[in-house]
Write a protein that holds these residues in place. Sequence first.
Motif, PDB file in Angstrom:
ATOM      1  N   VAL A  38     -24.969  -2.190  -8.020  1.00 42.77           N
ATOM      2  CA  VAL A  38     -24.803  -0.920  -8.706  1.00 42.77           C
ATOM      3  C   VAL A  38     -26.203  -0.391  -9.035  1.00 42.77           C
ATOM      4  CG1 VAL A  38     -23.922  -0.070 -10.798  1.00 42.77           C
ATOM      5  CG2 VAL A  38     -22.667  -1.574  -9.908  1.00 42.77           C
ATOM      6  N   LEU A  39     -26.971  -1.190  -9.479  1.00 42.60           N
ATOM      7  CA  LEU A  39     -28.418  -0.680  -9.796  1.00 42.60           C
ATOM      8  C   LEU A  39     -29.186  -0.062  -8.669  1.00 42.60           C
ATOM      9  CD1 LEU A  39     -29.684  -3.235 -12.403  1.00 42.60           C
ATOM     10  CD2 LEU A  39     -28.401  -0.764 -12.889  1.00 42.60           C
ATOM     11  N   ILE A  40     -28.816  -0.784  -7.662  1.00 48.34           N
ATOM     12  CA  ILE A  40     -29.503  -0.348  -6.243  1.00 48.34           C
ATOM     13  C   ILE A  40     -28.924   1.060  -5.672  1.00 48.34           C
ATOM     14  CG2 ILE A  40     -29.676  -0.752  -3.884  1.00 48.34           C
ATOM     15  CD1 ILE A  40     -30.072  -3.746  -4.502  1.00 48.34           C
ATOM     16  N   ALA A  41     -27.630   0.999  -5.920  1.00 49.68           N
ATOM     17  CA  ALA A  41     -27.064   2.595  -5.742  1.00 49.68           C
ATOM     18  C   ALA A  41     -27.396   3.618  -6.620  1.00 49.68           C
ATOM     19  CB  ALA A  41     -25.359   2.192  -5.667  1.00 49.68           C
ATOM     20  N   VAL A  42     -27.329   3.180  -7.814  1.00 47.93           N
ATOM     21  CA  VAL A  42     -28.029   4.286  -8.906  1.00 47.93           C
ATOM     22  C   VAL A  42     -29.448   4.634  -8.495  1.00 47.93           C
ATOM     23  CG1 VAL A  42     -28.800   4.646 -11.177  1.00 47.93           C
ATOM     24  CG2 VAL A  42     -26.740   3.286 -10.757  1.00 47.93           C
ATOM     25  N   ASN A  43     -30.315   3.760  -7.883  1.00 48.44           N
ATOM     26  CA  ASN A  43     -31.648   3.839  -7.656  1.00 48.44           C
ATOM     27  C   ASN A  43     -31.607   5.040  -6.395  1.00 48.44           C
ATOM     28  OD1 ASN A  43     -34.597   3.898  -7.682  1.00 48.44           O
ATOM     29  ND2 ASN A  43     -34.415   2.366  -6.115  1.00 48.44           N
ATOM     30  N   ILE A  44     -30.852   4.644  -5.496  1.00 46.95           N
ATOM     31  CA  ILE A  44     -30.998   5.568  -4.076  1.00 46.95           C
ATOM     32  C   ILE A  44     -30.168   6.914  -4.444  1.00 46.95           C
ATOM     33  CG2 ILE A  44     -29.992   5.819  -1.756  1.00 46.95           C
ATOM     34  CD1 ILE A  44     -29.994   2.687  -1.723  1.00 46.95           C
ATOM     35  N   THR A  45     -29.377   6.998  -5.239  1.00 50.57           N
ATOM     36  CA  THR A  45     -28.584   8.221  -5.347  1.00 50.57           C
ATOM     37  C   THR A  45     -29.605   9.238  -6.310  1.00 50.57           C
ATOM     38  OG1 THR A  45     -26.386   7.199  -5.341  1.00 50.57           O
ATOM     39  CG2 THR A  45     -26.655   9.296  -6.375  1.00 50.57           C
ATOM     40  N   ALA A  46     -30.119   8.552  -7.549  1.00 50.05           N
ATOM     41  CA  ALA A  46     -30.948   9.331  -8.244  1.00 50.05           C
ATOM     42  C   ALA A  46     -32.359   9.944  -7.543  1.00 50.05           C
ATOM     43  CB  ALA A  46     -31.328   8.584  -9.429  1.00 50.05           C
ATOM     44  N   SER A  47     -32.731   9.179  -6.704  1.00 48.17           N
ATOM     45  CA  SER A  47     -33.731   9.537  -5.875  1.00 48.17           C
ATOM     46  C   SER A  47     -33.572  10.924  -4.821  1.00 48.17           C
ATOM     47  CB  SER A  47     -34.387   8.416  -4.851  1.00 48.17           C
ATOM     48  OG  SER A  47     -34.786   7.323  -5.921  1.00 48.17           O
ATOM     49  N   LEU A  48     -32.308  10.668  -4.396  1.00 47.36           N
ATOM     50  CA  LEU A  48     -31.663  11.731  -3.826  1.00 47.36           C
ATOM     51  C   LEU A  48     -31.589  13.192  -4.457  1.00 47.36           C
ATOM     52  CD1 LEU A  48     -30.834  12.617  -0.932  1.00 47.36           C
ATOM     53  CD2 LEU A  48     -28.508  11.943  -1.345  1.00 47.36           C
ATOM     54  N   VAL A  49     -31.183  12.850  -5.810  1.00 49.75           N
ATOM     55  CA  VAL A  49     -30.981  14.177  -6.625  1.00 49.75           C
ATOM     56  C   VAL A  49     -32.117  14.550  -6.734  1.00 49.75           C
ATOM     57  CG1 VAL A  49     -30.346  14.719  -8.886  1.00 49.75           C
ATOM     58  CG2 VAL A  49     -28.665  13.103  -7.878  1.00 49.75           C
ATOM     59  N   ILE A  50     -33.419  13.754  -7.199  1.00 44.80           N
ATOM     60  CA  ILE A  50     -34.500  14.386  -7.441  1.00 44.80           C
ATOM     61  C   ILE A  50     -35.172  15.242  -6.344  1.00 44.80           C
ATOM     62  CG2 ILE A  50     -36.862  13.547  -7.954  1.00 44.80           C
ATOM     63  CD1 ILE A  50     -35.773  11.342  -9.656  1.00 44.80           C
ATOM     64  N   LEU A  51     -34.874  14.625  -5.189  1.00 49.17           N
ATOM     65  CA  LEU A  51     -35.425  15.201  -3.840  1.00 49.17           C
ATOM     66  C   LEU A  51     -34.829  16.665  -3.772  1.00 49.17           C
ATOM     67  CD1 LEU A  51     -36.898  15.468  -1.169  1.00 49.17           C
ATOM     68  CD2 LEU A  51     -35.185  14.071  -0.152  1.00 49.17           C
ATOM     69  N   LEU A  52     -33.487  16.640  -3.816  1.00 53.13           N
ATOM     70  CA  LEU A  52     -32.764  18.054  -3.716  1.00 53.13           C
ATOM     71  C   LEU A  52     -33.091  19.045  -4.880  1.00 53.13           C
ATOM     72  CD1 LEU A  52     -29.141  16.789  -2.717  1.00 53.13           C
ATOM     73  CD2 LEU A  52     -31.282  17.698  -1.302  1.00 53.13           C
ATOM     74  N   PHE A  74     -39.225   5.915 -12.558  1.00 53.50           N
ATOM     75  CA  PHE A  74     -38.333   5.587 -11.542  1.00 53.50           C
ATOM     76  C   PHE A  74     -39.185   4.254 -10.626  1.00 53.50           C
ATOM     77  CE2 PHE A  74     -35.130   8.739 -12.348  1.00 53.50           C
ATOM     78  CZ  PHE A  74     -33.977   8.164 -11.757  1.00 53.50           C
ATOM     79  N   THR A  75     -40.750   4.535 -10.812  1.00 51.73           N
ATOM     80  CA  THR A  75     -41.276   3.730 -10.303  1.00 51.73           C
ATOM     81  C   THR A  75     -41.292   2.380 -10.934  1.00 51.73           C
ATOM     82  OG1 THR A  75     -43.069   5.404  -9.456  1.00 51.73           O
ATOM     83  CG2 THR A  75     -43.770   2.957 -10.125  1.00 51.73           C
ATOM     84  N   LEU A  76     -41.228   2.058 -12.310  1.00 52.15           N
ATOM     85  CA  LEU A  76     -40.713   1.173 -13.046  1.00 52.15           C
ATOM     86  C   LEU A  76     -39.588   0.489 -12.715  1.00 52.15           C
ATOM     87  CD1 LEU A  76     -41.848  -0.875 -15.246  1.00 52.15           C
ATOM     88  CD2 LEU A  76     -40.983   0.630 -16.967  1.00 52.15           C
ATOM     89  N   PHE A  77     -38.485   1.278 -12.615  1.00 50.15           N
ATOM     90  CA  PHE A  77     -37.156   0.980 -12.041  1.00 50.15           C
ATOM     91  C   PHE A  77     -37.175   0.273 -10.925  1.00 50.15           C
ATOM     92  CE2 PHE A  77     -32.616   2.569 -11.119  1.00 50.15           C
ATOM     93  CZ  PHE A  77     -32.009   1.157 -11.386  1.00 50.15           C
ATOM     94  N   ILE A 122     -36.550  -8.165   4.197  1.00 48.06           N
ATOM     95  CA  ILE A 122     -36.790  -6.955   4.680  1.00 48.06           C
ATOM     96  C   ILE A 122     -35.500  -6.194   4.207  1.00 48.06           C
ATOM     97  CG2 ILE A 122     -36.597  -5.659   6.856  1.00 48.06           C
ATOM     98  CD1 ILE A 122     -39.121  -7.424   6.375  1.00 48.06           C
ATOM     99  N   GLY A 123     -34.501  -6.505   4.258  1.00 47.87           N
ATOM    100  CA  GLY A 123     -33.437  -5.585   3.461  1.00 47.87           C
ATOM    101  C   GLY A 123     -33.882  -5.135   2.086  1.00 47.87           C
ATOM    102  N   ASP A 124     -34.275  -6.065   1.306  1.00 45.06           N
ATOM    103  CA  ASP A 124     -34.906  -5.767  -0.018  1.00 45.06           C
ATOM    104  C   ASP A 124     -35.827  -4.731   0.057  1.00 45.06           C
ATOM    105  OD1 ASP A 124     -35.224  -5.966  -2.821  1.00 45.06           O
ATOM    106  OD2 ASP A 124     -36.520  -7.493  -2.600  1.00 45.06           O
ATOM    107  N   GLY A 125     -36.862  -4.903   0.951  1.00 43.97           N
ATOM    108  CA  GLY A 125     -37.715  -3.934   0.999  1.00 43.97           C
ATOM    109  C   GLY A 125     -37.535  -2.664   1.340  1.00 43.97           C
ATOM    110  N   LEU A 126     -36.625  -2.567   2.455  1.00 39.27           N
ATOM    111  CA  LEU A 126     -35.993  -1.274   2.868  1.00 39.27           C
ATOM    112  C   LEU A 126     -35.091  -0.528   1.667  1.00 39.27           C
ATOM    113  CD1 LEU A 126     -34.671  -2.064   6.542  1.00 39.27           C
ATOM    114  CD2 LEU A 126     -36.647  -0.936   5.722  1.00 39.27           C
ATOM    115  N   VAL A 127     -34.484  -1.363   0.984  1.00 36.55           N
ATOM    116  CA  VAL A 127     -33.609  -0.738  -0.325  1.00 36.55           C
ATOM    117  C   VAL A 127     -34.634  -0.169  -1.241  1.00 36.55           C
ATOM    118  CG1 VAL A 127     -32.324  -1.650  -2.330  1.00 36.55           C
ATOM    119  CG2 VAL A 127     -31.507  -2.388   0.089  1.00 36.55           C
ATOM    120  N   THR A 128     -35.494  -0.673  -1.489  1.00 37.53           N
ATOM    121  CA  THR A 128     -36.508  -0.047  -2.429  1.00 37.53           C
ATOM    122  C   THR A 128     -37.619   0.943  -2.106  1.00 37.53           C
ATOM    123  OG1 THR A 128     -38.072  -2.076  -2.152  1.00 37.53           O
ATOM    124  CG2 THR A 128     -36.517  -2.165  -4.155  1.00 37.53           C
TER     125      THR A 128
END
Length: 685
Positions: free
Chosen positions: A33-47, A68-71, A229-235
């Motif tokens: 759940v937290l990884i999904a929040v991280n990806i989605t929030a980063s996309l919101v910030i970009l847009l 978000f860096t700390l997150f 590698i999956g963990d690295g790509l996720v972050t």
Amino acid sequence: MKSRSIAPMAVPAGVVGIVLLLVVPLPAALLDVLIAVNITASLVILLTSMYVKRPLDFSVFPSLILVFTLFRLGLNVASTRLVLRDGYAGQVIEAFGHFVIGGSLVIGLVIFLILVVIQFAVITNGAGRVAEVGARFTLDAMPGKQMAIDADLNSGLIDEDEARRRRADVAAEADFYGAMDGGSKFVKGDAIAGIIITVINLVGGFVIGMVQMGMSAGESLQRFSLLTIGDGLVTQIPALLLSVSTGIVVTRATAEGDMGTAAAKQLGQSRTALLISGGAAVALALLPGMPKLPFLLVGATLILVAQRVKAREQREADAAAATPAAAAVAAPSDTPEQLIEQMRVHTLEILLAPDLVDLVGTGPDQDLLARVRGLRRKTAMELGIVVPPVRTRDSVDLPRATYVVKIAGVEVGRGEAPAGYMLALGDDLSALPGTTVHEPVFGLPGKWVPSELRHAAEMSGATVVDRVSVLITHLGALITQNAARLLGREDVRVLTESVKKVNPSVVEELVPSLLSLGEVQRVLQGLLTEEVPIRDLGRIYEALALRAKLSTDPEGLVEAARGALGPALAAPYVQDGVLRVLTLDPALEQTLVESLRPGDGGTQLLVDPTRVEAVLHQLRAAVADAEGDGRTVVLVCAPVVRPALRRLVALGLPRLPVLSYAEVTGGGLTVETVGVVRGDHAIAA
């Protein structure tokens, strides 16, 4: 609980939760759940960064970078704990390790390294450099922006509230770019931390798989390497989105619209560029071995867009051509009414040389008409008169870069405002190019320097003023000096009607029972001649009503009005609570009183011309000494001699105020005598 109550608590609670990520083990489902929040929030910030019109509209962005860096680092720690402990870190990391990179360790490593290089070596470095330069230039430009705000405020174009808002924006802009300079370092550090954590996970997972879980070297490498590698790509993907957002925010240089609108408008402004690009794409499709469909599709699209641009340009050209034609058709022949209008003498007029017509545009250095409107408001607030509309027109008879101000068809002042230049004012301008000139109002030395050298001039200690500000300041001074000529009979009627609405008894008593509008106009003009504001008309009319019962002598009426205004006459010349005055030697003052004679224009002084010249010479010397020390002085004398002495002093020192003893007493003023005029020499007090 309402959303407004939740919002102040959300970020602090989130930061506390991030800290807990570093020490408290998480279940794999919650990590997903937290990884999904991280990806989605980063996309919101970009847009969001793409749709803001100016960087200050997203002023919280530097703080979001840190949070978000700390997150992401907290998620890295939590996922590393799960990977090394259980060999499983949730479905998201599993999916990235198998589906996204196809279960291939080599592909995963290559993709991960490419993302790191893109983020660290390209985007983050570029954004950091832009933020650093932006912060430096913003700080350097702050004095000039502050002076521009002060010039707009002084000219009346903006009010005090708007000036405070603009000053706050200038300070916030400097703070924002300074914060972005530091925030970009967080993004760069995050990229470095991601590489180190990935290396640690690879080595640690390989050792744990073999030592603790009894796997073979190949099984351990396959299992833990894919998870790492999956963990690295996720972050790294959210980190890349945040890096792109940083670059977009710090490189925004327009406030006309969002990024998409601005890009579409500016990329489509050149039809030739689109046609050449489309033709080049079609030509590439004709080369042997090249795929035909992609290049033909792209080329045809560009050519189609170019044709639409051509049609739009044609419509705009037709509309521009139709406007003058319609005006010419609609314009009737020269009628008597038109000729009368053309030969009418305008009260206030600005003539511009043909190369100065650009001053009436809409740019920051082309807002003459708006600044004139602001000056009219400012004059009304300070002098109490409504300045008539200012007619602005060009004149081919004027030399280049010259403007002329006319009142009632008579030239009262002229100056220069060359296009592409700004006026630098200061004592030491030798390092700047150009010929030394003098500012038209205060006579300050200056130079017209090219606009691109504004920063260099400010760094040398000069005060830089744009062309419109120079013209408006000159116009304001001329209006103040000629306010009496601008006050017409109709203006007096309008002002009287406004007083009658709030104080009808005094107006009914004065006009027309005791004085006509013409006589009231003459009194108000007498006050404006000495730059006395007439805003307090109610008090002025009360004094005129009392005086007019005794005499309607214009000079006596003016003095009665001045007496009613009292300390307000001396207030503009008070510095630090002290009014510095020049006085007349009692013997000289008695001589002036004895030489008073009545005349058609008021009382006159019949004094020997040599004595008059000596008095003026001493006054000039005393005023020059005071101004050299940065002090403002006034001349005070007996009330009976004040009007005649003022007319005499105006011959040599038109800007020296002359007040009576009654006008400088009272009101809590501290009076300091700085000189005594004796008629043959002046001594300092």
